[in-house]
Design a protein around this motif. Structure first.
Motif, mmCIF file in Angstrom:
data_model
loop_
_atom_site.group_PDB
_atom_site.id
_atom_site.type_symbol
_atom_site.label_atom_id
_atom_site.label_comp_id
_atom_site.label_asym_id
_atom_site.label_seq_id
_atom_site.Cartn_x
_atom_site.Cartn_y
_atom_site.Cartn_z
ATOM 1 N N HIS A 13 21.137 -51.974 14.957
ATOM 2 C CA HIS A 13 19.613 -51.445 15.485
ATOM 3 C C HIS A 13 20.767 -49.518 15.941
ATOM 4 C CE1 HIS A 13 17.737 -49.172 18.829
ATOM 5 N NE2 HIS A 13 16.932 -49.133 18.243
ATOM 6 N N PRO A 14 20.117 -48.345 14.888
ATOM 7 C CA PRO A 14 20.768 -47.193 15.663
ATOM 8 C C PRO A 14 21.388 -46.735 16.929
ATOM 9 C CG PRO A 14 18.332 -46.749 14.913
ATOM 10 C CD PRO A 14 18.188 -48.555 15.077
ATOM 11 N N ARG A 15 20.724 -47.447 18.129
ATOM 12 C CA ARG A 15 21.481 -47.258 19.131
ATOM 13 C C ARG A 15 22.453 -48.229 20.038
ATOM 14 N NH1 ARG A 15 18.342 -46.432 23.642
ATOM 15 N NH2 ARG A 15 16.440 -46.879 22.238
ATOM 16 N N PHE A 16 21.874 -50.088 19.615
ATOM 17 C CA PHE A 16 22.568 -50.513 20.383
ATOM 18 C C PHE A 16 22.747 -51.681 19.379
ATOM 19 C CE2 PHE A 16 17.849 -51.955 21.991
ATOM 20 C CZ PHE A 16 17.837 -50.740 22.278
ATOM 21 N N PRO A 17 23.349 -52.348 18.328
ATOM 22 C CA PRO A 17 23.465 -53.190 17.710
ATOM 23 C C PRO A 17 23.626 -54.671 18.412
ATOM 24 C CG PRO A 17 25.385 -51.522 17.118
ATOM 25 C CD PRO A 17 24.698 -50.557 18.374
ATOM 26 N N ILE A 18 23.585 -55.559 18.100
ATOM 27 C CA ILE A 18 23.318 -56.691 18.755
ATOM 28 C C ILE A 18 24.330 -57.720 17.711
ATOM 29 C CG2 ILE A 18 21.419 -57.591 18.917
ATOM 30 C CD1 ILE A 18 22.042 -58.592 21.587
ATOM 31 N N TYR A 19 25.041 -58.777 17.919
ATOM 32 C CA TYR A 19 25.145 -60.363 17.909
ATOM 33 C C TYR A 19 25.036 -61.333 18.819
ATOM 34 C CZ TYR A 19 29.709 -59.814 19.902
ATOM 35 O OH TYR A 19 30.876 -59.434 20.632
ATOM 36 N N ILE A 20 23.732 -61.934 18.238
ATOM 37 C CA ILE A 20 23.927 -63.919 18.633
ATOM 38 C C ILE A 20 24.671 -64.596 18.550
ATOM 39 C CG2 ILE A 20 21.680 -65.060 19.853
ATOM 40 C CD1 ILE A 20 21.806 -62.731 20.950
ATOM 41 N N VAL A 21 25.388 -65.298 18.786
ATOM 42 C CA VAL A 21 26.661 -66.222 18.699
ATOM 43 C C VAL A 21 25.856 -67.688 19.452
ATOM 44 C CG1 VAL A 21 28.698 -67.050 17.500
ATOM 45 C CG2 VAL A 21 27.818 -64.400 19.327
ATOM 46 N N ARG B 188 22.160 -51.002 32.533
ATOM 47 C CA ARG B 188 21.627 -50.514 31.313
ATOM 48 C C ARG B 188 22.118 -51.317 30.024
ATOM 49 N NH1 ARG B 188 23.401 -44.335 30.086
ATOM 50 N NH2 ARG B 188 22.203 -43.802 31.234
ATOM 51 N N SER B 189 23.286 -52.223 30.621
ATOM 52 C CA SER B 189 24.033 -53.062 29.008
ATOM 53 C C SER B 189 23.278 -54.137 29.723
ATOM 54 C CB SER B 189 24.908 -52.824 29.590
ATOM 55 O OG SER B 189 26.077 -51.864 29.422
ATOM 56 N N MET B 190 22.637 -55.202 30.723
ATOM 57 C CA MET B 190 21.688 -55.516 30.597
ATOM 58 C C MET B 190 20.830 -55.840 29.804
ATOM 59 S SD MET B 190 20.991 -58.658 34.133
ATOM 60 C CE MET B 190 23.027 -58.912 33.927
ATOM 61 N N LEU B 191 19.985 -54.480 30.071
ATOM 62 C CA LEU B 191 18.555 -53.800 29.349
ATOM 63 C C LEU B 191 18.702 -53.909 28.128
ATOM 64 C CD1 LEU B 191 17.175 -51.681 32.242
ATOM 65 C CD2 LEU B 191 16.437 -53.625 31.549
ATOM 66 N N GLU B 192 19.679 -53.633 27.831
ATOM 67 C CA GLU B 192 19.912 -53.180 26.212
ATOM 68 C C GLU B 192 20.358 -54.335 25.267
ATOM 69 O OE1 GLU B 192 22.931 -50.003 25.412
ATOM 70 O OE2 GLU B 192 21.257 -48.208 25.987
ATOM 71 N N LEU B 193 21.364 -55.527 25.902
ATOM 72 C CA LEU B 193 21.588 -56.645 25.248
ATOM 73 C C LEU B 193 20.369 -57.495 25.403
ATOM 74 C CD1 LEU B 193 24.960 -57.418 26.722
ATOM 75 C CD2 LEU B 193 24.384 -56.509 24.476
ATOM 76 N N LEU B 194 19.578 -57.317 26.612
ATOM 77 C CA LEU B 194 18.451 -58.858 26.642
ATOM 78 C C LEU B 194 17.033 -58.111 25.550
ATOM 79 C CD1 LEU B 194 18.403 -59.060 30.710
ATOM 80 C CD2 LEU B 194 18.263 -60.804 28.554
ATOM 81 N N GLY B 195 16.895 -56.862 25.765
ATOM 82 C CA GLY B 195 16.215 -56.241 24.575
ATOM 83 C C GLY B 195 16.360 -56.393 22.888
ATOM 84 N N ALA B 196 17.867 -56.067 22.952
ATOM 85 C CA ALA B 196 18.079 -56.522 21.003
ATOM 86 C C ALA B 196 17.576 -58.386 20.991
ATOM 87 C CB ALA B 196 19.209 -56.288 20.982
ATOM 88 N N ALA B 197 18.069 -59.171 21.983
ATOM 89 C CA ALA B 197 18.073 -60.175 21.976
ATOM 90 C C ALA B 197 16.146 -60.239 21.956
ATOM 91 C CB ALA B 197 18.317 -61.256 22.748
#
Length: 334
Positions: free
Chosen positions: A211-219, A244-253
């Motif tokens: 994602h351009p703003r908040f790439p994420i990995y799920i392990v 903010r970080s929690m929202l971004e991580l949850l949104g990406a998940a």
């Protein structure tokens, strides 16, 4: 040879094992009450040297390939099932950009994605599959190393201790950001993570969502748990994860799979990773002290390979210019 290791994170534990296996008398001291209670505790545990080449120098690929072999041969539970990198249709340029910079991958269409990860069937049209990569559970891996060291007759481990050993021929400082008094160009980079629990999603390998703003990995961590990470914030205050970080991580998940919307958040955490200005790990020598530091986001990926180089420097006089940029003295090349 008597060697004192300071710090029982991934760098300290792998260094202690490397020196112990060469027959040295090793004393490992750690100010915490157990192994891996610093930033190593919050690592993703992805052994992904080819993926990391997308945003790193060649040395990370070199160290990572060596360390991947170490983990697979040394600790139980290491999975070599590859890494899957995906992006939504509108973020297809991100996938193409990643492909231009990375190596060691295969292009995967919708059918291959579904074969690799059935729960992602129909969600992504194209992916990059890195078949040679692996992952581990960091806390279990660190506990395994600590138990292996404890079983060595030539190793003494002292938790809850900060005293220096006056008997050591070499001191190996692996304290991360706490060593900044001796390494003033270190800085801290905050990383935040979540652990989610759900039976509605099943993954066999780490999945990176670009994602351009908040790439994420799920392990996948087993038993229906998944580590979601991680942010990289130029901030040295560990504290707690931000809203903010929690929202971004949850949104990406959720973007990876909508079922994550109903997952339980069973853990949040953040650690401050030590980094040099170029974000590359280094071994530095000051007198009879070696500093293994600056591992940034590559702790598990680089530590075993750095440990081997530190041993060869101390015991054989070998010199590794790719990681020893502050070298002084006369050593032969290796």
């Amino acid at each position: 040879m008597r060697v004192h290791i300071i710090g029982a994170g991934v760098a300290g534990l792998t260094a202690a094992l490397a020196f112990a296996e060469r027959g040295c008398e090793v004393e490992l001291t750690e100010r915490e009450t157990g192994p891996g209670l610093g930033c190593s505790r919050f690592a993703g545990g992805m052994l992904a040297p080819w993926c990391e080449a997308e945003a790193s120098e060649e040395i990370i690929l070199t160290l990572g390939r060596e360390s991947l072999k170490f983990w697979f041969e040394t600790v139980p539970g290491v999975e070599i099932k590859g890494t899957l990198v995906v992006a939504s249709s509108r973020d297809r340029p991100e996938l193409d950009r990643f492909a231009r910079r990375a190596t060691g991958y295969e292009r995967a269409g919708a059918e291959r994605i579904a074969a690799l990860e059935p729960d992602l069937a129909g969600r992504f049209e194209e992916a990059l599959y890195f078949p040679g990569e692996g992952h581990l559970e960091p806390r279990k891996a660190l506990d395994s190393l600590a138990r292996r060291l404890a079983a060595c007759q030539n190793v003494t481990i002292r938790f809850g201790a900060e005293s220096l050993s006056s008997r050591a021929d070499w001191t190996v400082d692996c304290r991360g950001l706490a060593a900044r008094g001796a390494l003033p160009d270190l800085r801290g980079v905050k990383g935040e993570m979540l652990v989610l629990a759900t039976r509605e999603v099943s993954l066999s390998r780490p999945v990176r969502l670009l994602h351009p703003r908040f790439p994420i990995y799920i392990v996948p961590r087993g038993d229906g748990r998944f580590m979601a990470g991680a942010t990289m914030i130029e901030n040295e205050e560990a504290g707690r994860i931000t809203a903010r970080s929690m929202l971004e991580l949850l949104g990406a998940a959720y973007a990876l799979h909508p079922a994550f919307a109903e997952a339980e958040v069973v853990e949040t955490g953040c650690g401050v990773r030590p980094a040099f200005p170029d974000n590359l790990p280094k071994i530095r020598c000051q007198g009879r002290t070696l500093y293994i530091n600056g591992l940034y986001r590559h702790g598990f990926l680089a530590a075993p390979a750095l440990a081997r180089r530190a041993v060869q420097y101390a015991l054989e006089g070998a010199y590794f210019p790719e990681v020893m940029d502050a070298y002084h003295g006369k050593r032969r090349s290796a």
